[in-house]
Design a protein around this motif. Structure first.
Motif, PDB file in Angstrom:
ATOM      1  N   ASP A   1      87.071  61.759  38.101  1.00  0.00           N
ATOM      2  CA  ASP A   1      87.519  61.116  39.324  1.00  0.00           C
ATOM      3  C   ASP A   1      88.187  59.802  38.944  1.00  0.00           C
ATOM      4  O   ASP A   1      88.076  59.339  37.808  1.00  0.00           O
ATOM      5  N   TYR A   2      88.815  59.205  39.917  1.00  0.00           N
ATOM      6  CA  TYR A   2      89.508  57.943  39.684  1.00  0.00           C
ATOM      7  C   TYR A   2      88.674  56.800  40.229  1.00  0.00           C
ATOM      8  O   TYR A   2      88.001  56.917  41.254  1.00  0.00           O
ATOM      9  N   GLY A   3      88.708  55.671  39.515  1.00  0.00           N
ATOM     10  CA  GLY A   3      88.073  54.468  40.038  1.00  0.00           C
ATOM     11  C   GLY A   3      86.745  54.152  39.384  1.00  0.00           C
ATOM     12  O   GLY A   3      86.083  55.006  38.810  1.00  0.00           O
ATOM     13  N   LEU A   4      86.356  52.893  39.483  1.00  0.00           N
ATOM     14  CA  LEU A   4      85.105  52.411  38.911  1.00  0.00           C
ATOM     15  C   LEU A   4      83.934  52.817  39.804  1.00  0.00           C
ATOM     16  O   LEU A   4      84.033  52.745  41.025  1.00  0.00           O
ATOM     17  N   LYS A   5      82.839  53.208  39.180  1.00  0.00           N
ATOM     18  CA  LYS A   5      81.693  53.722  39.946  1.00  0.00           C
ATOM     19  C   LYS A   5      80.405  53.130  39.392  1.00  0.00           C
ATOM     20  O   LYS A   5      80.162  53.195  38.184  1.00  0.00           O
ATOM     21  N   ASN A   6      79.561  52.572  40.282  1.00  0.00           N
ATOM     22  CA  ASN A   6      78.346  51.897  39.835  1.00  0.00           C
ATOM     23  C   ASN A   6      77.076  52.487  40.424  1.00  0.00           C
ATOM     24  O   ASN A   6      76.013  51.864  40.326  1.00  0.00           O
ATOM     25  N   ARG A   7      77.143  53.654  41.035  1.00  0.00           N
ATOM     26  CA  ARG A   7      75.940  54.305  41.570  1.00  0.00           C
ATOM     27  C   ARG A   7      75.681  55.617  40.849  1.00  0.00           C
ATOM     28  O   ARG A   7      76.620  56.401  40.614  1.00  0.00           O
ATOM     29  N   PRO A   8      74.423  55.901  40.506  1.00  0.00           N
ATOM     30  CA  PRO A   8      74.119  57.145  39.771  1.00  0.00           C
ATOM     31  C   PRO A   8      74.616  58.396  40.485  1.00  0.00           C
ATOM     32  O   PRO A   8      75.070  59.337  39.831  1.00  0.00           O
ATOM     33  N   ASN A   9      74.550  58.427  41.822  1.00  0.00           N
ATOM     34  CA  ASN A   9      74.927  59.654  42.532  1.00  0.00           C
ATOM     35  C   ASN A   9      76.433  59.881  42.578  1.00  0.00           C
ATOM     36  O   ASN A   9      76.903  60.894  43.111  1.00  0.00           O
ATOM     37  N   GLU A  10      77.200  58.977  42.005  1.00  0.00           N
ATOM     38  CA  GLU A  10      78.646  59.169  41.912  1.00  0.00           C
ATOM     39  C   GLU A  10      79.051  59.923  40.647  1.00  0.00           C
ATOM     40  O   GLU A  10      80.224  60.267  40.492  1.00  0.00           O
ATOM     41  N   TYR A  11      78.094  60.157  39.765  1.00  0.00           N
ATOM     42  CA  TYR A  11      78.386  60.795  38.488  1.00  0.00           C
ATOM     43  C   TYR A  11      77.892  62.241  38.465  1.00  0.00           C
ATOM     44  O   TYR A  11      76.832  62.555  39.015  1.00  0.00           O
ATOM     45  N   ALA A  12      78.654  63.102  37.780  1.00  0.00           N
ATOM     46  CA  ALA A  12      78.329  64.527  37.730  1.00  0.00           C
ATOM     47  C   ALA A  12      77.624  64.939  36.443  1.00  0.00           C
ATOM     48  O   ALA A  12      76.890  65.928  36.438  1.00  0.00           O
ATOM     49  N   TYR A  13      77.851  64.215  35.377  1.00  0.00           N
ATOM     50  CA  TYR A  13      77.324  64.616  34.076  1.00  0.00           C
ATOM     51  C   TYR A  13      76.576  63.443  33.431  1.00  0.00           C
ATOM     52  O   TYR A  13      77.001  62.291  33.555  1.00  0.00           O
ATOM     53  N   TRP A  14      75.492  63.788  32.733  1.00  0.00           N
ATOM     54  CA  TRP A  14      74.645  62.778  32.100  1.00  0.00           C
ATOM     55  C   TRP A  14      74.280  63.202  30.680  1.00  0.00           C
ATOM     56  O   TRP A  14      74.097  64.393  30.403  1.00  0.00           O
ATOM     57  N   GLY A  15      74.136  62.207  29.811  1.00  0.00           N
ATOM     58  CA  GLY A  15      73.600  62.461  28.493  1.00  0.00           C
ATOM     59  C   GLY A  15      72.082  62.441  28.513  1.00  0.00           C
ATOM     60  O   GLY A  15      71.459  62.218  29.550  1.00  0.00           O
ATOM     61  N   GLN A  16      71.494  62.637  27.355  1.00  0.00           N
ATOM     62  CA  GLN A  16      70.038  62.723  27.251  1.00  0.00           C
ATOM     63  C   GLN A  16      69.385  61.355  27.109  1.00  0.00           C
ATOM     64  O   GLN A  16      68.176  61.222  27.238  1.00  0.00           O
ATOM     65  N   GLY A  17      70.158  60.336  26.841  1.00  0.00           N
ATOM     66  CA  GLY A  17      69.631  58.984  26.740  1.00  0.00           C
ATOM     67  C   GLY A  17      69.356  58.558  25.309  1.00  0.00           C
ATOM     68  O   GLY A  17      69.084  59.391  24.438  1.00  0.00           O
TER      69      GLY A  17
END
Length: 124
Positions: free
Chosen positions: A101-117
């Motif tokens: 997607d376009y634009g800066l995002k600062n909320r977890p629910n705006e992201y679709a993919y995550w790493g394991q940490g």
């Protein structure tokens, strides 16, 4: 589908530095907004930094502004988080996140993919 793999965490003394890396799979990495979050046990996942794919633009949490730098290398499908002047409160697990997607995002629910940490521990 995008897979994210973080690396670079570890133990460091207060005042020290670490650089986290997040390697992404996929041929369209350059079209993704990327972010870093962190989460301590029993607490919510907190925003750290985000970078979009145009220019690119960046945005930071107030708690890390001036100390952390997010950057990306689209040729290597990798986003980095350079962390300087580390404090004990910078300690939790750090997660990389991505969304096409376009634009800066600062909320977890705006992201679709995550790493394991990756764990960062800053000793006082």
């Amino acid at each position: 589908q995008v897979q994210l793999v973080e690396s670079g965490g570890g133990l460091v003394q207060a005042g020290g530095s670490l650089r986290l890396s997040c390697a992404a799979s996929g041929r369209t990495f350059s079209s993704y907004t990327m972010g870093w979050f962190r989460q301590a046990p029993g607490k919510e996942r907190d925003f750290v930094a985000t970078i979009d794919w145009s220019d690119p633009n960046t945005y930071y949490a107030d708690s890390v502004k001036g100390r952390f730098t997010i950057s990306r290398d689209n040729a290597k499908n990798t986003v980095y988080l350079q962390m300087n002047s580390l404090k004990p409160e910078d300690t939790p697990v750090y997660y990389c996140a991505a969304v096409r997607d376009y634009g800066l995002k600062n909320r977890p629910n705006e992201y679709a993919y995550w790493g394991q940490g990756t764990q960062v521990t800053v000793s006082s």
